[in-house]
Design a protein around this motif. Sequence first.
Motif, PDB file in Angstrom:
ATOM      1  N   ASN A   1       0.816  -1.215   0.000  1.00  7.39           N
ATOM      2  CA  ASN A   1       0.000   0.000   0.000  1.00  7.39           C
ATOM      3  C   ASN A   1       0.849   1.263   0.000  1.00  7.39           C
ATOM      4  O   ASN A   1       0.408   2.312  -0.474  1.00  7.39           O
ATOM      5  CB  ASN A   1      -0.911   0.016   1.228  1.00  7.39           C
ATOM      6  N   VAL A   2       2.060   1.162   0.522  1.00 11.51           N
ATOM      7  CA  VAL A   2       2.910   2.343   0.673  1.00 11.51           C
ATOM      8  C   VAL A   2       3.796   2.556  -0.545  1.00 11.51           C
ATOM      9  O   VAL A   2       3.965   3.699  -1.001  1.00 11.51           O
ATOM     10  CB  VAL A   2       3.777   2.212   1.948  1.00 11.51           C
ATOM     11  N   SER A   3       4.341   1.484  -1.102  1.00  9.38           N
ATOM     12  CA  SER A   3       5.436   1.637  -2.056  1.00  9.38           C
ATOM     13  C   SER A   3       5.200   1.065  -3.444  1.00  9.38           C
ATOM     14  O   SER A   3       6.026   1.287  -4.330  1.00  9.38           O
ATOM     15  CB  SER A   3       6.705   0.980  -1.472  1.00  9.38           C
ATOM     16  N   ASN A   4       4.116   0.322  -3.675  1.00 10.65           N
ATOM     17  CA  ASN A   4       3.926  -0.289  -4.988  1.00 10.65           C
ATOM     18  C   ASN A   4       3.632   0.773  -6.038  1.00 10.65           C
ATOM     19  O   ASN A   4       2.707   1.582  -5.881  1.00 10.65           O
ATOM     20  CB  ASN A   4       2.783  -1.306  -4.932  1.00 10.65           C
TER      21      ASN A   4
ATOM     22  N   GLU B   1      -3.849   5.090  -8.368  1.00  6.49           N
ATOM     23  CA  GLU B   1      -4.383   6.122  -7.483  1.00  6.49           C
ATOM     24  C   GLU B   1      -4.346   7.485  -8.157  1.00  6.49           C
ATOM     25  O   GLU B   1      -5.278   8.293  -8.029  1.00  6.49           O
ATOM     26  CB  GLU B   1      -3.579   6.135  -6.176  1.00  6.49           C
ATOM     27  N   ALA B   2      -3.284   7.750  -8.914  1.00  7.92           N
ATOM     28  CA  ALA B   2      -3.189   9.018  -9.643  1.00  7.92           C
ATOM     29  C   ALA B   2      -4.250   9.096 -10.742  1.00  7.92           C
ATOM     30  O   ALA B   2      -4.827  10.167 -10.992  1.00  7.92           O
ATOM     31  CB  ALA B   2      -1.793   9.164 -10.249  1.00  7.92           C
ATOM     32  N   GLN B   3      -4.544   7.983 -11.396  1.00  6.30           N
ATOM     33  CA  GLN B   3      -5.595   7.968 -12.412  1.00  6.30           C
ATOM     34  C   GLN B   3      -6.959   8.243 -11.794  1.00  6.30           C
ATOM     35  O   GLN B   3      -7.807   8.922 -12.396  1.00  6.30           O
ATOM     36  CB  GLN B   3      -5.600   6.622 -13.138  1.00  6.30           C
ATOM     37  N   TYR B   4      -7.175   7.752 -10.592  1.00  5.72           N
ATOM     38  CA  TYR B   4      -8.434   8.045  -9.897  1.00  5.72           C
ATOM     39  C   TYR B   4      -8.540   9.532  -9.565  1.00  5.72           C
ATOM     40  O   TYR B   4      -9.592  10.145  -9.757  1.00  5.72           O
ATOM     41  CB  TYR B   4      -8.540   7.201  -8.625  1.00  5.72           C
TER      42      TYR B   4
ATOM     43  N   ASP C   1     -11.297   0.552 -10.424  1.00  5.75           N
ATOM     44  CA  ASP C   1     -10.039   0.110 -11.056  1.00  5.75           C
ATOM     45  C   ASP C   1      -8.901   0.122 -10.041  1.00  5.75           C
ATOM     46  O   ASP C   1      -8.058  -0.782 -10.031  1.00  5.75           O
ATOM     47  CB  ASP C   1      -9.690   1.016 -12.230  1.00  5.75           C
ATOM     48  N   LEU C   2      -8.878   1.165  -9.223  1.00  3.86           N
ATOM     49  CA  LEU C   2      -7.855   1.255  -8.179  1.00  3.86           C
ATOM     50  C   LEU C   2      -7.969   0.067  -7.226  1.00  3.86           C
ATOM     51  O   LEU C   2      -6.957  -0.547  -6.857  1.00  3.86           O
ATOM     52  CB  LEU C   2      -8.004   2.570  -7.421  1.00  3.86           C
TER      53      LEU C   2
END
Length: 489
Positions: free
Chosen positions: A87-90, A97-100, A181-182
Amino acid sequence: MKRPLRVDFNEFRGRTPWLEFLLLIAVLLLGGCTVGPKYHTPVTEVPPAYKEAGNWKPAQPNDQNLGGNWWSIFQDPQLDALEMQVNVSNQNLKAAEAQYREAREVLLYNRADYYPTVTAGASATRQRVSAHRPPPNSIFNGISENDFVLPVDFSYQVDVWGRVRRTVESSREQAQASAADLATVNLSMHADLAIDYFQARSLDAEEQLLNSTVKQYEQALELTQSRYQGGLTSEVEVQQAETQLETTRAQAIDVGVARAQFEHAVAILIGKPPAEFTLPPLPLTAPPPPIPGSVPSELLERRPDIAAAERRVASANAQIGVAQSAYYPVISLSGGGGFESSSITTLLNGPAGLWSFGLSAVGTVFDVGRRRGLTNEARAAYDVQVATYRENVLTGFQQVEDNLAAVRILENEAKVQDEAVVAAQRSLDLSITRYTGGVTSYLEVTVAQSAALSNEVTAVNILGRRMANTVLLIQALGGGWDRSSLPTI
């Protein structure tokens, strides 16, 4: 369509122009309608039960249900620690998350059309009119003057036919699809990590088995050499024992290739370079835990990829309304106000004030079928999304059935394989006893050794496959996700 709203403007005579203007906007909005088809979730065929469920126990209220941290069901602290780092580094998760966030900003952009656009500015000019400017002898010819202006203008396209509402609806559904999607990427990354982790642990168990077998073969080689030196056997049997030993050593070394690759894959999933990560060896021994059962109808609410496909159907449905709104005239309101004066000292005085507002309606009379083509395109795009949604549902059912079958069949295979391991070990013990007593040759021992080792390796591999298919079953069921997790935006 909504019934038109009737208002008697005579009741508002004597009011200020701005009040009448705002009233006009309200009437247009309240009297408008939203064109386009009403959305209904596409109907899909849902079976009453899973074919491959077997003795799969339905989840009870007091069972250990799959939550957000579904991997905790394996009760493996090392796995838990690795999963939390995803959750932190992938990086794939960060991209999703940026696309959301991008989809949310598109929604905010489209929502801005609910409101008028207001501009403000200031200008100051000084100009001189030509003395010879026509018409001749004009009172302005040859005069120099100042012009100070402080304007405020606004424009507003009234959403009478629901074009803006449908556009906002479409972008809202797209944003929710992006959120799903996220969740899909999140589930996939966590499942990939768990599978790679258990594959590495399975190889640790295989390597441990091979190293233990090497020690046994070393003892067997010493026994054969002692018998050869005592004249009880031939050199051929010594070479057979040595060949068996070195072959097994090579197998133990070869396990390291795949094990290193799984370790590197885990490193990437937690966002670290492989050179900076080490996965401590931990042989896999415990079988997978039971997974709480569910009915097929719940799958539509629990899989984020199905939810994303359904939200895109809703978005495509709204786009039909956007396309159909082009058949109606565009009604725009515009206005402005401010101050204008030839002297800056009197710019803000009452007599320097100015204002205007107006209404326009523009409709397309002839476009050679452009609007019809746009509407048909939107309907075709909707049909594409409906088919995609239904295919996602079918694929979801297939994945659940596949992994239910794999979990059930591999469990039965593991029981049979354990019996084969016991039988092979008993055969090996008898062959060694017969060889030690001089009843048989060492060839019988090597055959029994190969059979015993092969069965033990197979048992280890089956356990690894059971763990992997259990993770895949959890992923096919949607992990701990639920449709209620979709953001309300």
